[in-house]
Each structure stands twice: as C-alpha cells, then as structure tokens.
Design an enzyme around this catalytic site. Structure first.
Site, short mmCIF file in Angstrom:
data_model
loop_
_atom_site.label_atom_id
_atom_site.label_comp_id
_atom_site.label_asym_id
_atom_site.label_seq_id
_atom_site.Cartn_x
_atom_site.Cartn_y
_atom_site.Cartn_z
N GLU A 29 0.83 -1.20 0.00
CA GLU A 29 0.00 0.00 0.00
C GLU A 29 0.87 1.25 0.00
OE1 GLU A 29 -3.92 -1.85 2.19
OE2 GLU A 29 -2.44 -0.91 3.47
N CYS A 63 3.57 8.58 0.80
CA CYS A 63 4.09 7.67 1.81
C CYS A 63 4.21 6.31 1.14
CB CYS A 63 3.12 7.64 2.99
SG CYS A 63 3.55 6.44 4.25
N CYS A 103 6.77 -6.85 6.87
CA CYS A 103 7.85 -6.14 7.55
C CYS A 103 8.74 -7.13 8.29
CB CYS A 103 7.29 -5.11 8.54
SG CYS A 103 8.58 -4.03 9.24
N CYS A 158 7.06 -4.60 15.77
CA CYS A 158 6.50 -3.59 16.68
C CYS A 158 5.07 -3.98 17.07
CB CYS A 158 6.51 -2.21 16.02
SG CYS A 158 8.14 -1.73 15.48
N CYS A 217 1.86 -2.00 15.59
CA CYS A 217 1.77 -1.70 14.16
C CYS A 217 1.09 -2.83 13.41
CB CYS A 217 3.17 -1.47 13.60
SG CYS A 217 3.17 -1.12 11.82
N GLY A 257 6.99 -1.86 5.86
CA GLY A 257 8.37 -2.35 5.79
C GLY A 257 9.37 -1.48 6.51
N GLU A 258 10.56 -2.04 6.67
CA GLU A 258 11.66 -1.32 7.30
C GLU A 258 12.67 -0.99 6.19
OE1 GLU A 258 12.69 0.25 10.05
OE2 GLU A 258 14.55 0.49 8.93
N SER A 305 12.34 6.77 7.07
CA SER A 305 12.02 6.52 8.48
C SER A 305 12.44 5.11 8.86
CB SER A 305 10.52 6.71 8.69
OG SER A 305 10.17 6.34 10.00
N LEU A 327 11.15 6.32 17.58
CA LEU A 327 11.77 6.09 18.88
C LEU A 327 10.76 5.50 19.89
CD1 LEU A 327 14.47 6.41 20.35
CD2 LEU A 327 13.72 8.68 21.09
N CYS A 358 -0.70 6.11 9.72
CA CYS A 358 0.50 5.42 10.21
C CYS A 358 0.16 4.12 10.90
CB CYS A 358 1.21 6.26 11.27
SG CYS A 358 2.18 7.58 10.64
N1 SAH Z 1 9.75 0.70 9.76
C1 SAH Z 1 9.93 2.11 9.59
C2 SAH Z 1 8.97 2.65 8.57
C3 SAH Z 1 7.50 2.55 8.94
S1 SAH Z 1 7.04 4.14 9.41
C4 SAH Z 1 9.80 2.79 10.92
O1 SAH Z 1 9.45 2.13 11.88
O2 SAH Z 1 10.12 3.98 11.04
C5 SAH Z 1 5.57 4.03 10.16
C6 SAH Z 1 5.53 4.98 11.33
O3 SAH Z 1 4.27 4.83 11.97
C7 SAH Z 1 6.57 4.64 12.38
O4 SAH Z 1 6.98 5.78 13.05
C8 SAH Z 1 5.77 3.75 13.31
O5 SAH Z 1 6.37 3.66 14.57
C9 SAH Z 1 4.46 4.46 13.32
N2 SAH Z 1 3.33 3.61 13.69
C10 SAH Z 1 3.25 2.26 13.58
N3 SAH Z 1 2.04 1.84 14.02
C11 SAH Z 1 1.37 2.94 14.40
C12 SAH Z 1 0.06 3.17 14.90
N4 SAH Z 1 -0.79 2.16 15.09
N5 SAH Z 1 -0.32 4.44 15.16
C13 SAH Z 1 0.53 5.45 14.93
N6 SAH Z 1 1.76 5.32 14.45
C14 SAH Z 1 2.19 4.07 14.18
#
Ligand code: SAH
Length: 346
Positions: free
Chosen positions: A94, A107, A114, A118, A121, A165-166, A197, A221, A339
């Site tokens: 997506e 985005c 991934c 986390c 997520c 993804g990362e 990111s 973070l 996000c």
């Molecule tokens: N893997 C990378 C790229 C994904 S970015 C990374 O972690 O940075 C997606 C962003 O959305 C990250 O900052 C992640 O921590 C945040 N995120 C993930 N799940 C979320 C949620 N349910 N609500 C808000 N932010 C979220």
C-alpha cells in the site's frame, strides 16, 4: 514463458546501451529506451513511439516491464488517497498520498510485510514476504505523482518512506530507488524532500552516513527507556538504545542533518514524567526534533492513545528544554491509511 523474460528495468543504462550494440544497433537507442522506462515511465513497449516497430518487437521478445498496477484506490474525506498496489507476482503493498495546504506527500512502502515486530503496528502482523525492487518503489511514487496532479492540480512535493516495511532492511533497493527519484533521468526531485524513516538499525544508519546520503532521517523512537522500548519494539533487544545513540552521533557528525524522532504516547506505557525526561535527554545527543504522532488503533485495544494531559506534559518538557516539537494529526483514518494501519485489509 513470459516469466522467463528479464525485467528490463533491472538493467543499468550502460547495460541497455550494450544490449543494442550487441544487436547491431546504436548505443544511443539505449538512452532513448531508458528515458521511456524511467522519466516517462511507460507500462508497455508499444508506448515507445519514437522507437521503430522492429525494435519494440525485439524488446518485447527479450524483456518485460514489471510495472506495478494500482489495484484499488480509496479516497478519504480529508483528501488522503490510499493505493493498493499489485506487484508482478500478485503480492500487494500500500502507498498513500497525503495532501495539505502547501504540499503533497507520498508515503511509500519498502517491503511486502515487515521484518520487524512492533507490537502496535498493523504491518508487523504480516510477516515479511520480500523486499521491493527499486522499480517497484519508484512506480509507487510515479503513481502518486499522477494522482496528485489529477486530484490536487499539483505535482508531488515530498516523499516519506513510512509505508509498509523497514527501509533500512532493504537498504540497497531503497537507495537505488531514491537515486532514480532524484536523478534528472528519473523524477528530478530534491533529496531534501525525501525522508527515510527507520525503527533504528544502528549499523545501517552508519552506512547511510558513510554513503553520504542527502535525504532526511527519521527514527521511530517511541521510548528512550530501554525496557519500555523493548516491550513495544522487541527487536530493541538486539539494537539497544546505546547503539542507536552512537549511530545517530555518527550520522550527525558526517551529515550535519538533524534527526526527527517519531513518538507515540500510549496510556500506561510511556505517559509518565520519567518517560518525557528520558526523551529530552535522548534528544540532547544530536540536534533533533520530535514529532508526536497520534496513535491509530489497530485492533483489540491493547494500546490506547494517552490523555491530552500526558501529551501536554511531553510538549511542556520538550519546549522547556528547547527541543522542537510538533503534534501530527492522523490523516486518512477512515480508509485505514494512517501510520501503522497499512495491512492489506482489502
Ligand atoms: N519501519 C519504519 C517505517 C515505517 S514508518 C519505521 O518504523 O520507522 C511508520 C511509522 O508509523 C513509524 O513511526 C511507526 O512507529 C508508526 N506507527 C506504527 N504503528 C502505528 C500506529 N498504530 N499508530 C501510529 N503510528 C504508528
């Protein structure tokens, strides 16, 4: 049969030129075809109108263009658009277009699923299936640029690698895609308008610095306290905060580019004064700013957005210590485009 043909966009310009020379044609033909493939982004050889029919047939016999297909497009009430994008092997990722008054941001995804885990997520629930190729990342940007022109009357202005993804676990392909996006032979976008990111892979952050990249870096973070971060982002056990800190110091020393920390505050997880103070301390290591992101619930309610009071406490602590902070409201929630919500529900 078709599958055995080579993906023409895996070839460099040099290799395309060589191909034509080997066929008894001019090397220059390679430049022309390269332009059709990248800056003009055609889906079919038949669209290469200044190339002779015989040459187009030759290409067709030897190669495929594995262009992505926007399988489904959803529009949110707030103008956000989410594309479900089908890849040549049928897998789906997506990507999202986020319009504001002054900019349009794409985005984009870097992996199918991934590599990381986390807890908060939605993408993490899908296991990593494969990395995206440079052209699959590039195509997502092209598709969103076209939608931006069509629905918002302006070209795409920014790109964030915050989809599925990362990105730093698909390092080479992400960098190759960005090279194409920023090159004049591709989309000619400024790297300053691109943000990668990462959840924080120290070795790869150092590699970015060594490779002297010109785009911006954001780190998800979410906690600057070791045990808390490990409880919500279990891979933190292998990449502890101390290593992350060291890699960011290295990054800043080499690039002089400020780091953005993405941070969600959850009820009962990281909503206390000590959490905010730990974040402030972490922010002192290198010039940085904090984006407080609204939590987008993904299912069972295990995690909940902290109270406004807790958010205000964070803002107060950060501002008192002169750390720039912004609060980012979610966009496209009604279509699961915000996000952490990208999980191919469709
Ligand atoms: N893997 C990378 C790229 C994904 S970015 C990374 O972690 O940075 C997606 C962003 O959305 C990250 O900052 C992640 O921590 C945040 N995120 C993930 N799940 C979320 C949620 N349910 N609500 C808000 N932010 C979220």
């Amino acid at each position: 049969m078709k599958d055995q043909k080579k993906d023409i966009r895996a070839l460099s310009k040099e290799q395309l030129r060589d191909f034509f020379v080997a066929q008894g044609d001019k090397a220059f033909r390679g430049n022309q075809v390269y332009e059709w493939l990248w800056s003009k982004s055609v889906h079919n050889f038949s669209d290469m109108t200044n190339i002779s029919l015989t040459t187009r047939e030759l290409l067709n016999e030897n190669f495929v263009i594995n262009h992505i297909k926007v399988d489904q497009m959803q529009q949110s009430k707030d103008g956000t658009i989410k594309n479900a994008v089908k890849l040549h092997d049928g897998l789906i990722v997506e990507s999202v277009l986020i319009p504001t008054e002054t900019r349009t941001t794409a985005c984009v995804s870097s992996q199918v699923g991934c590599s990381l885990d986390c807890k908060f997520c939605a993408t993490a629930r899908l296991k990593r299936m494969r990395n995206l190729n440079p052209d699959e990342i590039y195509d997502q940007v092209v598709a969103i640029d076209q939608e931006s022109r069509l629905y918002h009357n302006r070209p795409l202005s920014n790109i964030v690698f915050m989809g599925m993804g990362e990105p730093l676990m698909n390092y080479n392909n992400v960098l190759k895609a960005i090279e194409k996006i920023t090159s004049d032979e591709g989309l000619g976008m400024s790297p300053k308008r691109i943000t990668v990111s990462t959840s924080g892979v120290p070795k790869m952050i150092k590699k970015l610095a060594d490779d002297e990249v010109r785009f911006k870096l954001a780190v998800s973070l979410h906690s600057a306290i070791e045990e808390v971060r490990t409880s919500i982002m279990p891979f933190n056990e292998n990449f502890p905060l101390e290593d992350l800190r060291e890699s960011l110091e290295y990054w800043y020393a080499k690039t002089k580019s400020r780091v953005t920390y993405e941070y969600v505050v959850w009820k009962g997880v990281n909503d206390q004064l000590k959490d905010a103070q730990a974040l402030v301390r972490f922010c002192k290591y290198v010039p940085s700013k904090v984006n407080l992101i609204e939590y987008n619930p993904i299912d069972d309610g295990e995690y909940q957005q902290a109270s406004n009071q807790a958010l205000d406490m964070y803002i107060d602590q950060l501002e008192k210590n002169r750390v720039p902070v912004t609060v980012r409201r979610s966009r496209g929630k009604d279509i699961d485009a915000a996000c952490g919500q990208l999980a191919n529900k469709s």
